[in-house]
Design a protein around this motif. Sequence first.
Motif, PDB file in Angstrom:
ATOM      1  N   THR A  39       1.101  -1.126   0.332  1.00  0.00           N
ATOM      2  CA  THR A  39      -0.157   0.123  -0.557  1.00  0.00           C
ATOM      3  C   THR A  39       0.844   1.475  -0.267  1.00  0.00           C
ATOM      4  O   THR A  39       2.197   1.234   0.674  1.00  0.00           O
ATOM      5  N   HIS A  99       0.097   3.989   0.788  1.00  0.00           N
ATOM      6  CA  HIS A  99      -1.311   5.317   2.370  1.00  0.00           C
ATOM      7  C   HIS A  99      -1.281   3.708   3.543  1.00  0.00           C
ATOM      8  O   HIS A  99      -2.036   3.766   4.093  1.00  0.00           O
ATOM      9  N   GLU A 136      -0.605   4.657   6.889  1.00  0.00           N
ATOM     10  CA  GLU A 136      -1.353   5.068   7.645  1.00  0.00           C
ATOM     11  C   GLU A 136      -2.933   4.700   8.015  1.00  0.00           C
ATOM     12  O   GLU A 136      -3.132   5.283   8.669  1.00  0.00           O
ATOM     13  N   ASP A 137      -3.448   4.850   6.709  1.00  0.00           N
ATOM     14  CA  ASP A 137      -4.648   3.898   6.653  1.00  0.00           C
ATOM     15  C   ASP A 137      -5.146   3.039   7.650  1.00  0.00           C
ATOM     16  O   ASP A 137      -6.550   3.335   7.956  1.00  0.00           O
ATOM     17  N   GLU A 138      -4.271   1.933   6.739  1.00  0.00           N
ATOM     18  CA  GLU A 138      -4.146   0.595   8.312  1.00  0.00           C
ATOM     19  C   GLU A 138      -3.599   1.283   9.588  1.00  0.00           C
ATOM     20  O   GLU A 138      -4.351   0.599  10.240  1.00  0.00           O
ATOM     21  N   ARG A 193      -6.802   2.253  11.121  1.00  0.00           N
ATOM     22  CA  ARG A 193      -8.294   1.531  11.331  1.00  0.00           C
ATOM     23  C   ARG A 193      -7.410   0.651  12.501  1.00  0.00           C
ATOM     24  O   ARG A 193      -8.876   0.281  13.234  1.00  0.00           O
ATOM     25  N   TYR A 235       3.114   9.899  11.231  1.00  0.00           N
ATOM     26  CA  TYR A 235       1.664   9.260  10.970  1.00  0.00           C
ATOM     27  C   TYR A 235       0.563  10.080  11.865  1.00  0.00           C
ATOM     28  O   TYR A 235      -0.499   9.902  11.474  1.00  0.00           O
ATOM     29  N   LEU A 254      -3.176  11.606  11.585  1.00  0.00           N
ATOM     30  CA  LEU A 254      -4.587  10.898  11.704  1.00  0.00           C
ATOM     31  C   LEU A 254      -5.043  11.542  12.382  1.00  0.00           C
ATOM     32  O   LEU A 254      -6.266  11.984  11.997  1.00  0.00           O
ATOM     33  N   LYS A 307      -6.373  14.978  10.880  1.00  0.00           N
ATOM     34  CA  LYS A 307      -7.604  14.656   9.696  1.00  0.00           C
ATOM     35  C   LYS A 307      -9.195  13.767  10.470  1.00  0.00           C
ATOM     36  O   LYS A 307      -9.347  13.634   9.414  1.00  0.00           O
ATOM     37  N   LYS A 328      -9.265  11.031  11.942  1.00  0.00           N
ATOM     38  CA  LYS A 328      -9.041   9.393  11.385  1.00  0.00           C
ATOM     39  C   LYS A 328      -9.036   8.540  12.592  1.00  0.00           C
ATOM     40  O   LYS A 328      -9.060   7.923  12.667  1.00  0.00           O
TER      41      LYS A 328
END
Length: 467
Positions: free
Chosen positions: A222, A224, A226-228, A231, A259, A263, A266, A268
Amino acid sequence: MQVQIKFLGGAKSVTGSRYLLEIDHQKFLVDCGLFQGLKELRLRNWDEFPIDPAEIHAVILTHAHIDHTGYLPKLVKEGFSGRIYCTYPTLDLTKILLKDSAKLQEEEAEYAQRKGYSRHAKPQPLYTVGDAEKVFNLLEPVEMETPTQLVNGVTFTFFNAGHILGAAILKIKVKGKNQEKKIVFSGDLGRFQDPIFNPPARIPFADILLMESTYGDRKQPTLHPEDELGRAIRETLRNGGVAVIPAFAVGRTQMILFYLHLLLHKGKIPNVPIYVDSPMAIDVTKLYKQFMSYHRLGPLFEEEEEHNPFHHPNLHYYQTQEASISLNEIRSNAIIISASGMATGGRILHHLYHRLPNEHDSIIFVGYQAEGTRGRRILDGEATSRMYGVEVPVKAKTYYIEGLSAHADQDELMEWAAGFTSRPKITFLVHGEKNASEVLAFKLKHELDWHPIIPDYLESFVLFDGI
Protein backbone atom coordinates in the motif's frame (compact mmCIF):
# COMPACT_ATOMS: atom_id res chain seq x y z
CA MET A 1 47.68 -4.74 -4.87
CA GLN A 2 45.27 -7.45 -3.72
CA VAL A 3 41.77 -6.78 -2.35
CA GLN A 4 39.79 -9.42 -0.46
CA ILE A 5 36.51 -9.48 1.42
CA LYS A 6 35.32 -11.76 4.21
CA PHE A 7 31.70 -11.92 5.40
CA LEU A 8 31.80 -11.83 9.18
CA GLY A 9 28.04 -11.26 9.35
CA GLY A 10 25.04 -10.05 7.39
CA ALA A 11 25.26 -13.19 5.24
CA LYS A 12 21.95 -15.04 4.82
CA SER A 13 20.65 -13.10 7.82
CA VAL A 14 19.40 -9.56 8.51
CA THR A 15 21.61 -9.05 11.54
CA GLY A 16 25.26 -8.87 12.49
CA SER A 17 26.39 -6.85 9.48
CA ARG A 18 30.22 -6.95 9.45
CA TYR A 19 32.31 -6.98 6.28
CA LEU A 20 36.08 -7.30 6.48
CA LEU A 21 37.91 -5.64 3.60
CA GLU A 22 41.63 -6.47 3.23
CA ILE A 23 43.61 -4.20 0.93
CA ASP A 24 47.12 -5.59 0.75
CA HIS A 25 48.02 -5.79 4.46
CA GLN A 26 45.52 -3.19 5.68
CA LYS A 27 42.27 -4.43 7.24
CA PHE A 28 39.06 -2.37 7.31
CA LEU A 29 35.70 -3.32 8.77
CA VAL A 30 32.52 -1.99 7.20
CA ASP A 31 29.84 -2.03 9.92
CA CYS A 32 30.22 -3.86 13.20
CA GLY A 33 26.79 -5.16 14.10
CA LEU A 34 25.29 -7.33 16.79
CA PHE A 35 23.60 -10.61 15.85
CA GLN A 36 19.94 -10.72 16.90
CA GLY A 37 16.97 -13.06 16.46
CA LEU A 38 17.59 -16.81 16.34
CA LYS A 39 19.61 -18.22 19.24
CA GLU A 40 22.14 -19.78 16.87
CA LEU A 41 22.80 -16.27 15.51
CA ARG A 42 22.91 -14.57 18.91
CA LEU A 43 25.51 -17.05 20.12
CA ARG A 44 27.90 -15.71 17.46
CA ASN A 45 28.20 -12.53 19.52
CA TRP A 46 30.02 -14.59 22.15
CA ASP A 47 32.35 -16.37 19.72
CA GLU A 48 35.97 -15.34 19.44
CA PHE A 49 36.22 -12.66 16.75
CA PRO A 50 37.53 -14.24 13.50
CA ILE A 51 40.61 -11.97 13.47
CA ASP A 52 42.52 -10.05 16.10
CA PRO A 53 40.61 -6.74 16.48
CA ALA A 54 43.92 -4.96 17.07
CA GLU A 55 44.84 -5.68 13.43
CA ILE A 56 41.89 -3.67 12.06
CA HIS A 57 43.00 -0.26 10.80
CA ALA A 58 39.56 1.43 10.81
CA VAL A 59 35.82 0.81 10.93
CA ILE A 60 33.33 2.57 8.63
CA LEU A 61 29.67 2.65 9.68
CA THR A 62 26.81 2.95 7.18
CA HIS A 63 24.32 3.84 9.94
CA ALA A 64 23.62 3.56 13.65
CA HIS A 65 21.24 0.61 14.02
CA ILE A 66 22.47 -1.99 16.53
CA ASP A 67 22.69 -4.70 13.86
CA HIS A 68 25.33 -2.48 12.22
CA THR A 69 27.05 -0.95 15.30
CA GLY A 70 26.20 -3.05 18.35
CA TYR A 71 29.39 -5.13 18.44
CA LEU A 72 31.69 -2.08 18.62
CA PRO A 73 32.11 -2.11 22.43
CA LYS A 74 33.25 -5.73 22.36
CA LEU A 75 35.58 -5.02 19.42
CA VAL A 76 37.19 -2.19 21.37
CA LYS A 77 37.27 -4.26 24.55
CA GLU A 78 39.22 -6.94 22.64
CA GLY A 79 41.85 -4.57 21.29
CA PHE A 80 40.58 -2.39 18.42
CA SER A 81 41.87 1.18 18.77
CA GLY A 82 41.51 2.72 15.29
CA ARG A 83 39.12 5.37 13.98
CA ILE A 84 35.42 4.67 13.49
CA TYR A 85 34.12 6.80 10.60
CA CYS A 86 30.44 7.74 10.24
CA THR A 87 28.15 10.64 9.35
CA TYR A 88 27.46 13.35 11.94
CA PRO A 89 23.96 12.10 12.91
CA THR A 90 25.27 8.52 13.05
CA LEU A 91 27.85 9.60 15.63
CA ASP A 92 25.21 10.96 18.01
CA LEU A 93 22.81 8.10 17.37
CA THR A 94 25.52 5.49 17.93
CA LYS A 95 26.34 6.96 21.33
CA ILE A 96 22.68 6.77 22.35
CA LEU A 97 22.15 3.26 20.98
CA LEU A 98 25.32 1.70 22.40
CA LYS A 99 24.72 3.04 25.91
CA ASP A 100 21.16 1.74 25.77
CA SER A 101 22.28 -1.64 24.43
CA ALA A 102 24.83 -1.99 27.21
CA LYS A 103 22.38 -0.89 29.89
CA LEU A 104 19.80 -3.44 28.69
CA GLN A 105 22.38 -6.20 28.74
CA GLU A 106 23.47 -5.29 32.26
CA GLU A 107 19.85 -5.22 33.45
CA GLU A 108 18.96 -8.51 31.76
CA ALA A 109 22.00 -10.25 33.26
CA GLU A 110 21.17 -8.93 36.72
CA TYR A 111 17.48 -9.87 36.38
CA ALA A 112 18.31 -13.36 35.11
CA GLN A 113 20.57 -13.93 38.11
CA ARG A 114 17.97 -12.59 40.56
CA LYS A 115 15.18 -14.72 39.08
CA GLY A 116 17.39 -17.75 38.57
CA TYR A 117 16.34 -18.52 34.99
CA SER A 118 19.84 -18.40 33.47
CA ARG A 119 21.86 -21.59 33.13
CA HIS A 120 24.88 -19.58 34.30
CA ALA A 121 25.48 -19.10 38.03
CA LYS A 122 26.46 -15.48 37.40
CA PRO A 123 25.22 -14.37 33.96
CA GLN A 124 27.33 -11.61 32.39
CA PRO A 125 26.45 -8.95 29.81
CA LEU A 126 28.28 -9.05 26.49
CA TYR A 127 29.58 -5.60 27.43
CA THR A 128 28.90 -2.89 29.98
CA VAL A 129 28.03 0.80 29.77
CA GLY A 130 31.69 1.50 30.56
CA ASP A 131 32.73 -0.62 27.57
CA ALA A 132 30.28 1.27 25.34
CA GLU A 133 31.63 4.65 26.43
CA LYS A 134 35.16 3.63 25.42
CA VAL A 135 33.93 3.58 21.80
CA PHE A 136 32.92 7.25 21.79
CA ASN A 137 36.38 8.84 21.53
CA LEU A 138 37.12 6.68 18.48
CA LEU A 139 34.10 7.98 16.50
CA GLU A 140 35.04 10.42 13.75
CA PRO A 141 32.26 12.19 11.84
CA VAL A 142 32.43 12.89 8.10
CA GLU A 143 30.10 15.00 5.96
CA MET A 144 28.00 13.38 3.25
CA GLU A 145 29.49 13.47 -0.26
CA THR A 146 32.93 14.43 1.07
CA PRO A 147 35.80 12.13 -0.06
CA THR A 148 37.93 11.08 2.90
CA GLN A 149 41.27 9.29 2.82
CA LEU A 150 41.59 6.09 4.83
CA VAL A 151 45.18 5.32 3.89
CA ASN A 152 47.32 6.16 0.90
CA GLY A 153 45.42 5.07 -2.24
CA VAL A 154 42.14 4.35 -0.43
CA THR A 155 39.34 6.91 -0.04
CA PHE A 156 35.67 6.65 0.88
CA THR A 157 32.56 8.79 0.39
CA PHE A 158 29.13 8.69 2.03
CA PHE A 159 25.91 9.25 0.04
CA ASN A 160 22.35 9.49 1.32
CA ALA A 161 20.65 6.11 1.81
CA GLY A 162 17.36 7.28 3.35
CA HIS A 163 16.38 4.59 5.90
CA ILE A 164 17.15 6.50 9.15
CA LEU A 165 18.75 9.77 10.19
CA GLY A 166 22.29 9.91 8.83
CA ALA A 167 22.17 6.55 7.02
CA ALA A 168 24.62 6.30 4.15
CA ILE A 169 25.58 4.38 1.07
CA LEU A 170 29.35 3.87 1.15
CA LYS A 171 31.65 4.09 -1.86
CA ILE A 172 35.29 3.08 -1.44
CA LYS A 173 37.86 3.90 -4.13
CA VAL A 174 41.01 1.81 -4.27
CA LYS A 175 43.79 3.23 -6.45
CA GLY A 176 46.50 0.73 -7.43
CA LYS A 177 49.56 1.23 -9.60
CA ASN A 178 47.63 0.77 -12.82
CA GLN A 179 43.91 0.96 -12.07
CA GLU A 180 41.29 2.51 -9.78
CA LYS A 181 38.45 0.29 -8.52
CA LYS A 182 35.19 1.21 -6.82
CA ILE A 183 33.49 -0.87 -4.13
CA VAL A 184 29.98 0.16 -3.10
CA PHE A 185 28.12 -0.91 0.06
CA SER A 186 24.43 -0.07 -0.16
CA GLY A 187 24.00 -0.12 3.61
CA ASP A 188 20.28 -0.28 4.38
CA LEU A 189 18.33 1.49 1.65
CA GLY A 190 15.26 3.53 2.55
CA ARG A 191 11.91 3.93 0.83
CA PHE A 192 11.59 5.96 -2.35
CA GLN A 193 8.41 7.67 -1.11
CA ASP A 194 9.36 8.13 2.54
CA PRO A 195 7.50 10.95 4.35
CA ILE A 196 10.61 11.94 6.34
CA PHE A 197 13.71 11.13 4.26
CA ASN A 198 14.84 11.71 0.70
CA PRO A 199 15.18 8.61 -1.49
CA PRO A 200 18.51 6.76 -1.71
CA ALA A 201 21.12 8.38 -3.92
CA ARG A 202 21.72 6.96 -7.39
CA ILE A 203 25.18 5.44 -7.73
CA PRO A 204 26.18 5.23 -11.40
CA PHE A 205 29.05 2.75 -11.23
CA ALA A 206 30.59 0.04 -9.06
CA ASP A 207 33.10 -2.66 -9.81
CA ILE A 208 31.97 -4.50 -6.68
CA LEU A 209 28.55 -4.05 -5.06
CA LEU A 210 27.28 -5.29 -1.71
CA MET A 211 23.52 -4.79 -1.78
CA GLU A 212 21.05 -5.32 1.03
CA SER A 213 18.14 -7.70 0.39
CA THR A 214 15.93 -7.43 3.50
CA TYR A 215 12.74 -7.09 1.42
CA GLY A 216 14.07 -8.87 -1.65
CA ASP A 217 11.11 -11.26 -1.66
CA ARG A 218 8.23 -8.88 -0.97
CA LYS A 219 6.53 -5.69 -2.06
CA GLN A 220 4.93 -3.10 0.16
CA PRO A 221 1.24 -3.50 -0.69
CA THR A 222 0.00 0.00 0.00
CA LEU A 223 1.08 3.56 -0.66
CA HIS A 224 -0.93 4.75 2.36
CA PRO A 225 0.04 2.62 5.37
CA GLU A 226 -1.25 5.34 7.69
CA ASP A 227 -4.80 4.32 6.69
CA GLU A 228 -4.20 0.77 7.97
CA LEU A 229 -2.58 2.13 11.11
CA GLY A 230 -5.60 4.37 11.70
CA ARG A 231 -7.99 1.44 11.18
CA ALA A 232 -6.14 -0.73 13.70
CA ILE A 233 -6.19 2.05 16.30
CA ARG A 234 -9.90 2.80 15.77
CA GLU A 235 -10.79 -0.90 16.14
CA THR A 236 -8.76 -1.15 19.33
CA LEU A 237 -10.31 1.92 20.90
CA ARG A 238 -13.85 0.82 19.90
CA ASN A 239 -13.05 -2.47 21.62
CA GLY A 240 -12.36 -0.55 24.82
CA GLY A 241 -8.63 -1.22 24.81
CA VAL A 242 -5.17 0.32 24.54
CA ALA A 243 -3.08 0.17 21.36
CA VAL A 244 0.53 -0.82 22.03
CA ILE A 245 3.04 -0.19 19.23
CA PRO A 246 6.49 -1.80 19.47
CA ALA A 247 8.76 0.56 17.53
CA PHE A 248 12.48 1.05 17.22
CA ALA A 249 13.60 4.23 18.95
CA VAL A 250 15.57 5.30 15.87
CA GLY A 251 13.50 6.03 12.79
CA ARG A 252 10.37 3.98 13.33
CA THR A 253 9.11 5.86 16.41
CA GLN A 254 9.52 9.19 14.61
CA MET A 255 7.67 7.89 11.54
CA ILE A 256 4.80 6.61 13.70
CA LEU A 257 4.59 9.97 15.47
CA PHE A 258 4.42 11.70 12.09
CA TYR A 259 1.55 9.47 10.93
CA LEU A 260 -0.35 9.65 14.23
CA HIS A 261 -0.15 13.44 14.12
CA LEU A 262 -1.52 13.35 10.55
CA LEU A 263 -4.34 10.98 11.53
CA LEU A 264 -5.30 13.12 14.51
CA HIS A 265 -5.49 16.31 12.43
CA LYS A 266 -7.56 14.58 9.75
CA GLY A 267 -9.95 13.20 12.36
CA LYS A 268 -9.15 9.60 11.41
CA ILE A 269 -8.33 8.55 14.97
CA PRO A 270 -9.94 9.82 18.21
CA ASN A 271 -8.34 12.59 20.22
CA VAL A 272 -6.55 10.32 22.70
CA PRO A 273 -3.22 10.63 24.52
CA ILE A 274 -0.10 9.19 22.89
CA TYR A 275 2.61 7.98 25.26
CA VAL A 276 6.18 7.55 24.05
CA ASP A 277 7.68 5.28 26.70
CA SER A 278 11.29 5.12 25.55
CA PRO A 279 14.01 7.39 26.93
CA MET A 280 16.14 6.58 23.92
CA ALA A 281 13.39 7.53 21.45
CA ILE A 282 13.04 10.85 23.27
CA ASP A 283 16.77 11.55 22.91
CA VAL A 284 16.72 10.50 19.25
CA THR A 285 13.72 12.68 18.43
CA LYS A 286 15.63 15.76 19.64
CA LEU A 287 18.29 15.07 16.98
CA TYR A 288 15.76 15.70 14.20
CA LYS A 289 15.82 19.38 15.11
CA GLN A 290 19.63 19.38 15.35
CA PHE A 291 20.14 17.77 11.92
CA MET A 292 17.38 19.32 9.83
CA SER A 293 19.35 19.11 6.57
CA TYR A 294 19.26 15.30 6.80
CA HIS A 295 15.47 15.00 6.51
CA ARG A 296 12.37 16.63 4.97
CA LEU A 297 10.55 17.84 8.11
CA GLY A 298 12.49 21.08 8.65
CA PRO A 299 9.55 23.42 7.93
CA LEU A 300 7.41 21.71 10.58
CA PHE A 301 9.81 22.81 13.31
CA GLU A 302 9.14 26.45 12.34
CA GLU A 303 5.38 26.14 12.87
CA GLU A 304 3.26 26.44 16.01
CA GLU A 305 3.36 23.58 18.50
CA GLU A 306 0.18 21.93 17.24
CA HIS A 307 1.73 21.42 13.79
CA ASN A 308 4.89 19.72 15.09
CA PRO A 309 4.51 15.90 15.01
CA PHE A 310 7.12 15.57 17.77
CA HIS A 311 5.67 18.15 20.16
CA HIS A 312 1.92 18.69 20.52
CA PRO A 313 -0.69 18.54 23.32
CA ASN A 314 -1.64 14.87 22.76
CA LEU A 315 1.95 13.69 23.01
CA HIS A 316 3.51 12.64 26.32
CA TYR A 317 7.13 11.56 26.69
CA TYR A 318 7.86 9.23 29.62
CA GLN A 319 11.47 9.02 30.78
CA THR A 320 11.40 7.38 34.20
CA GLN A 321 10.69 3.79 35.14
CA GLU A 322 8.00 4.99 37.57
CA ALA A 323 6.20 6.83 34.77
CA SER A 324 6.44 3.74 32.59
CA ILE A 325 4.90 1.53 35.29
CA SER A 326 2.06 4.03 35.76
CA LEU A 327 0.87 3.23 32.22
CA ASN A 328 -0.30 -0.17 33.51
CA GLU A 329 -3.22 1.63 35.17
CA ILE A 330 -4.61 2.88 31.85
CA ARG A 331 -7.44 0.59 30.74
CA SER A 332 -8.63 2.23 27.50
CA ASN A 333 -8.37 5.13 25.05
CA ALA A 334 -4.61 5.45 24.77
CA ILE A 335 -1.73 4.69 22.43
CA ILE A 336 1.60 3.49 23.86
CA ILE A 337 4.78 3.45 21.75
CA SER A 338 7.79 1.67 23.19
CA ALA A 339 11.01 -0.02 22.08
CA SER A 340 12.28 -2.38 20.85
CA GLY A 341 10.52 -2.84 17.52
CA MET A 342 10.93 -6.63 17.38
CA ALA A 343 10.10 -7.01 21.09
CA THR A 344 13.53 -8.52 21.79
CA GLY A 345 14.19 -6.33 24.84
CA GLY A 346 13.58 -2.94 26.39
CA ARG A 347 10.49 -1.43 27.98
CA ILE A 348 8.15 -2.96 25.41
CA LEU A 349 8.53 -6.29 27.24
CA HIS A 350 7.01 -4.73 30.34
CA HIS A 351 4.00 -3.56 28.31
CA LEU A 352 3.60 -6.87 26.49
CA TYR A 353 3.74 -8.70 29.82
CA HIS A 354 0.76 -6.67 31.03
CA ARG A 355 -1.18 -6.22 27.77
CA LEU A 356 -0.89 -9.54 25.92
CA PRO A 357 -3.32 -11.34 28.29
CA ASN A 358 -6.01 -8.67 27.71
CA GLU A 359 -8.26 -9.37 24.72
CA HIS A 360 -9.40 -5.74 24.59
CA ASP A 361 -5.90 -4.42 23.95
CA SER A 362 -3.95 -4.73 20.71
CA ILE A 363 -0.32 -5.03 19.68
CA ILE A 364 0.38 -3.23 16.40
CA PHE A 365 3.63 -4.28 14.72
CA VAL A 366 4.85 -1.63 12.30
CA GLY A 367 8.02 -3.08 10.86
CA TYR A 368 9.90 -6.16 9.77
CA GLN A 369 10.03 -8.93 12.40
CA ALA A 370 13.17 -11.01 11.91
CA GLU A 371 13.11 -14.78 12.15
CA GLY A 372 13.45 -15.96 15.75
CA THR A 373 12.37 -12.69 17.38
CA ARG A 374 9.52 -12.48 19.88
CA GLY A 375 7.65 -10.18 17.50
CA ARG A 376 7.78 -12.75 14.68
CA ARG A 377 6.62 -15.55 16.99
CA ILE A 378 3.66 -13.51 18.26
CA LEU A 379 2.66 -12.61 14.70
CA ASP A 380 2.99 -16.26 13.69
CA GLY A 381 0.35 -17.10 16.27
CA GLU A 382 2.14 -18.56 19.28
CA ALA A 383 -0.31 -19.11 22.15
CA THR A 384 2.07 -17.88 24.83
CA SER A 385 5.14 -15.66 24.83
CA ARG A 386 7.92 -16.31 27.32
CA MET A 387 9.29 -13.26 29.10
CA TYR A 388 10.81 -12.74 32.53
CA GLY A 389 10.82 -16.52 32.89
CA VAL A 390 7.00 -16.69 32.57
CA GLU A 391 4.75 -17.98 29.75
CA VAL A 392 2.41 -15.05 29.07
CA PRO A 393 -0.88 -15.93 27.26
CA VAL A 394 -1.40 -14.09 23.96
CA LYS A 395 -5.01 -12.90 23.95
CA ALA A 396 -4.61 -9.34 22.68
CA LYS A 397 -5.38 -8.76 19.03
CA THR A 398 -2.32 -8.41 16.82
CA TYR A 399 -1.91 -6.32 13.68
CA TYR A 400 0.91 -6.07 11.18
CA ILE A 401 0.99 -2.84 9.20
CA GLU A 402 2.97 -3.27 6.02
CA GLY A 403 4.38 -0.28 4.21
CA LEU A 404 5.84 1.29 7.35
CA SER A 405 9.21 -0.39 7.05
CA ALA A 406 12.25 1.83 6.62
CA HIS A 407 13.65 -0.65 4.07
CA ALA A 408 13.22 -0.43 0.31
CA ASP A 409 10.91 -3.17 -0.93
CA GLN A 410 11.58 -5.50 -3.86
CA ASP A 411 10.45 -3.02 -6.52
CA GLU A 412 12.54 -0.23 -4.99
CA LEU A 413 15.61 -2.45 -4.68
CA MET A 414 15.24 -3.32 -8.36
CA GLU A 415 14.78 0.35 -9.26
CA TRP A 416 17.93 1.30 -7.33
CA ALA A 417 19.90 -1.49 -9.03
CA ALA A 418 18.66 -0.35 -12.43
CA GLY A 419 20.22 3.05 -11.74
CA PHE A 420 23.72 1.68 -12.36
CA THR A 421 24.91 2.62 -15.83
CA SER A 422 26.67 -0.73 -16.18
CA ARG A 423 26.46 -4.05 -14.40
CA PRO A 424 28.84 -4.40 -11.43
CA LYS A 425 31.49 -7.04 -12.08
CA ILE A 426 30.48 -8.79 -8.85
CA THR A 427 27.31 -8.25 -6.81
CA PHE A 428 26.90 -9.76 -3.35
CA LEU A 429 23.44 -9.89 -1.79
CA VAL A 430 23.68 -9.37 1.96
CA HIS A 431 21.58 -8.41 4.98
CA GLY A 432 18.63 -10.61 4.04
CA GLU A 433 17.21 -13.95 5.08
CA LYS A 434 18.03 -16.77 2.67
CA ASN A 435 14.75 -16.74 0.76
CA ALA A 436 14.70 -12.95 0.39
CA SER A 437 18.20 -12.97 -1.08
CA GLU A 438 17.43 -15.84 -3.43
CA VAL A 439 14.26 -14.22 -4.79
CA LEU A 440 16.05 -10.92 -5.38
CA ALA A 441 18.96 -12.75 -7.04
CA PHE A 442 16.52 -14.41 -9.46
CA LYS A 443 14.96 -11.05 -10.40
CA LEU A 444 18.33 -9.36 -10.86
CA LYS A 445 19.47 -12.19 -13.10
CA HIS A 446 16.36 -12.34 -15.28
CA GLU A 447 15.56 -8.64 -15.49
CA LEU A 448 18.99 -6.98 -15.42
CA ASP A 449 21.25 -9.87 -16.48
CA TRP A 450 23.19 -9.62 -13.23
CA HIS A 451 24.70 -12.72 -11.63
CA PRO A 452 24.58 -12.09 -7.89
CA ILE A 453 26.39 -14.14 -5.26
CA ILE A 454 24.76 -14.91 -1.92
CA PRO A 455 27.73 -15.39 0.42
CA ASP A 456 27.89 -17.70 3.42
CA TYR A 457 28.90 -16.68 6.90
CA LEU A 458 32.73 -16.39 7.10
CA GLU A 459 33.11 -16.94 3.34
CA SER A 460 35.99 -15.06 1.67
CA PHE A 461 36.51 -13.78 -1.90
CA VAL A 462 39.42 -12.21 -3.74
CA LEU A 463 37.97 -9.11 -5.42
CA PHE A 464 41.07 -7.86 -7.25
CA ASP A 465 44.58 -9.16 -7.64
CA GLY A 466 47.40 -7.09 -9.10
CA ILE A 467 45.63 -3.75 -9.65
